[in-house]
Design an enzyme around this catalytic site. Structure first.
Site, short mmCIF file in Angstrom:
data_model
loop_
_atom_site.label_atom_id
_atom_site.label_comp_id
_atom_site.label_asym_id
_atom_site.label_seq_id
_atom_site.Cartn_x
_atom_site.Cartn_y
_atom_site.Cartn_z
N GLU A 73 11.83 -25.73 -10.88
CA GLU A 73 10.67 -25.97 -12.09
C GLU A 73 9.38 -26.10 -11.26
OE1 GLU A 73 13.62 -27.98 -15.50
OE2 GLU A 73 12.31 -29.25 -14.15
N ASP A 117 21.37 -29.73 -18.56
CA ASP A 117 20.23 -30.77 -18.14
C ASP A 117 20.64 -31.96 -19.16
OD1 ASP A 117 17.84 -32.34 -17.46
OD2 ASP A 117 16.70 -30.75 -18.54
N GLU A 148 16.75 -38.85 -22.56
CA GLU A 148 15.88 -37.76 -23.07
C GLU A 148 16.34 -36.87 -23.99
OE1 GLU A 148 13.92 -33.80 -20.59
OE2 GLU A 148 15.30 -35.29 -19.48
#
Length: 682
Positions: A289, A368, A396
């Site tokens: 990333e 993820d 998240e």
């Protein structure tokens, strides 16, 4: 101190206890004058004072009493307790022993360990046992942690923001400065009480300002912070940027095989350890990333990790290297590239090439932190490499601490997953103990859910996720219902109705959240960027490789041996089970298979009808959660009751939005109505 701080103390908010044998707590005898015992003695005195209303005396080197607590290292007890040498053989370096001995006219409560730093774990465990109702007469514990690493990862930035933080701002940083205050010590106390032995204080995405954390500008105050945590048996770690030799050292490269680069890191490590001799090491996110890494210079992950490991090795430091590596610039039209394959494809060829003080930190699943994913095949694949299981305590993708979503039930499933790497019984939890591959340094990393909110975690009940992480990291064999019950008793007391209702709420909440969001392992139907709220095609045409490829007749990605081949990364029998649409666990059906909406499930329902049903059921079950909570009014502290009530009401409204958006999406895609005639928006 209970009742006077502007923030809660979670499960360490001590209350008065009624027990027999108060006299045992009036005298604390210390084996020697070691200053490292000051913290466990302070914690023991604090508990005795607030729970028993006794101000105990502390005596060093004298044991001429009939009733007393004896605390000290076990090798210094051999002249006092005849069994000490035998006990010592049962303890590992971080283990401890709690035992009551009553013989003749003596009544002694023993708190001992091999390592003086872990005596604080022992004291907190004694306190916990007494608070949950264990009898002193039954006290006979030898307690060794099952794994070497039990680390909290903070994603805190120097400006005070927290990436993926849902409980306020950082407790470590503000305006590019490091904060040290009373709350710093209380946080160390909280982590130590659940057996945590490491904390990474800064974000794995090390931005340009954060690169400076390893410079003289910050190292002096970092040493103060490190000392506070070290007093509680916890080492601090620093996330570092792989390109630091360029940013800080003025070098033209960060090539790990360039001698100038390795010398720079060795010099930097020497400087850091001069300030922080108990630094645990570095956490590194590289080639991921947009974070720089060895691939930028034509090298592999082992080259990069080993170069850093060589710099840290003289000081006993570790390189924790994240395996979260994939192509984040994927073309959505590319049907051959599968993000799920990426971690295994990157790291499996390097198995056995990493130095002994390198540890791979592997996310629980291949994607993820979705609400449901298969367990990463790396856990059964990396046979010669130290491994850490990465779990996300902060929510998240599971409600961001607005929704109640207790993750302990999911984590327990992950730990019990049998990889079959060495035949039956090769469970993830056994790999993390180092028993399957006989690797030395393994364990757990949890992404922190803590911020500067008064209750630390935004949602009061989200404290249970932090507590559970520590408990399972210490002992992954623990029964999850017992863990929940212990947390409730420590946090809210022993009211049977409170225990019953909150246990129900926590133990069912993950499945409820899964129902009204993305069941069947679907994942990713969230708003891009901030990952909250439904957006069925938010990531569908993006660069991130997070596709479900829904059309009017089917949904899902074919990850079988005939598709992307992802199933081949697993050992048998999982590769055959996952490969077969009729054998694949339905919780993961849409992760592994492209499935027609009219496919008949084991329930006899079509996939589309079950999708409708689950979303309606999920909302109805949130209403049950609210009912369970409201039944506790008057039994729970008013401020906590109101805070949780507000979160639950928000959860209900947002669950309805999830239900309506997702059901409408599938109705509009397929034109298939709900068999039960419930409201879906055309």
């Amino acid at each position: 101190m209970s009742g006077v701080k502007p923030y809660d103390m979670c499960w360490l908010d001590y209350r008065a206890l009624e027990i027999k044998d108060f006299d045992l707590f009036r005298t604390i005898c210390v084996v020697d004058n070691d200053k490292s015992l000051e913290v466990p003695i302070k914690e023991l005195k604090h508990f005795i004072k607030y729970s028993f209303k006794i101000n105990p005396r502390v005596i060093k080197g004298s044991f001429d009493f009939s009733k007393y607590i004896l605390i000290g290292k076990i090798d210094q007890m051999k002249d006092i307790i005849k069994e000490a040498k035998m006990w010592e053989r049962k303890l590992n370096n971080e283990g401890f022993m709690l035992k009551r001995i009553k013989e003749n006219d003596k009544d002694i409560l023993i708190i001992t360990a091999k390592n003086e730093r872990t005596l604080v774990y022992a004291v907190f465990k004694l306190i916990e046992n007494l608070r949950i109702g264990e009898k002193l007469d039954d006290l006979n514990h030898v307690d060794n942690p099952a794994s070497y690493f039990r680390i909290i990862n903070h994603w805190d930035n120097l400006d005070g923001t927290v990436e993926r933080g849902y409980a306020g701002n950082s407790i470590f940083f503000k305006n590019n400065k490091i904060i040290i205050n009373e709350r710093t010590m209380d946080y160390a106390r909280l982590l130590s009480s659940i057996g945590i032995n490491g904390v990474v204080i800064n974000n794995v995405n090390v931005k340009k300002k954060e690169v400076e954390l390893i410079t003289h500008k910050y190292l002096k105050i970092l040493s103060r912070l490190a000392n506070i945590f070290w007093d509680y048996g916890i080492k601090i770690y620093l996330s570092v940027n792989f390109a630091s030799p360029i940013y800080l050292g003025g070098l033209p490269t960060a090539d790990p095989l360039d001698k100038r680069v390795s010398v720079w890191w060795k010099t930097k490590a020497e400087e850091i350890y001069d300030y922080i001799p108990y630094l645990g090491g570095f956490l590194v996110k590289a080639d991921s990333e947009f974070n720089p890494g060895p691939h930028m210079f034509g090298r592999n992950h082992a080259d990069g990790a080993n170069m850093l490991a060589e710099a840290l090795e003289p000081y006993g430091g570790y390189v924790i290297w994240r395996a979260f590596v994939y192509n984040c610039m994927q073309d959505w039209r590319d049907y051959k590239t599968d993000r799920a394959r990426a971690a295994y494809d990157n790291f499996k060829p390097l198995d056995g090439n990493f130095y002994e003080n390198v540890v791979l930190q592997i996310k629980y699943g291949p994607m993820d932190f979705q609400v449901r994913e298969p367990v990463s095949p790396l856990f059964g694949g990396m046979e010669k490499t130290n491994q850490i299981l990465e779990l996300q305590i902060t929510q998240e993708y599971t409600g961001q601490q607005i929704h109640l979503c207790y993750l302990g039930t999911l984590w327990k499933e992950i730990l019990e997953f049998d990889t079959y790497a060495k035949g039956e019984g090769s469970k993830v939890k056994e790999i993390l103990k180092g028993k399957i591959f006989e690797t030395k340094y393994n364990g757990f990393a949890g992404v922190s859910n803590v911020g500067d909110s008064p209750n630390w975690t935004g949602h009061d009940l989200a404290q249970a996720n932090l507590y559970t992480f520590g408990v399972l990291a210490w002992n992954p064999d623990r029964d999850i219902a017992k863990v929940v019950d212990d947390w409730i008793k420590l946090t809210f007391g022993n009211d049977s109705k409170v225990r019953e209702n909150i246990s129900y709420m926590l133990l069912n909440s993950h499945r409820i959240y899964e129902k009204y969001t993305t069941p069947f392992g679907l994942g990713w139907m969230v708003n891009p960027g901030y990952h909250y709220g439904p957006n069925p095609e938010g990531y569908e045409y993006s660069r991130w490789g997070t596709y479900h490829r829904a059309n009017y007749e089917a949904i899902g990605v074919d990850r079988t041996s005939k598709g992307t081949g992802y199933t081949l990364q697993y050992h048998s029998p999982w590769r055959e089970i996952y490969d077969d649409i009729n054998k694949c666990p339905e919780d993961l059906l849409l992760f592994f298979h492209r499935v027609p909406y009219k496919f008949i499930l084991k329930s006899g329902k079509t996939l589309i009808q079950q999708m409708y049903d689950l979303h309606f059921e999920g909302v109805e079950e949130v209403e049950v959660l609210i009912e369970k909570w409201y039944e506790l009014k008057g039994r729970i502290d008013d401020k906590i009751f109101e805070r949780v009530s507000k979160r639950l009401e928000m959860q209900l409204e947002h669950a309805k939005e999830w239900r309506d958006v997702i059901n409408t999406y599938f109705f509009r895609k397929t034109g298939v109505p709900d068999d039960k005639g419930r409201k879906i928006y055309p």
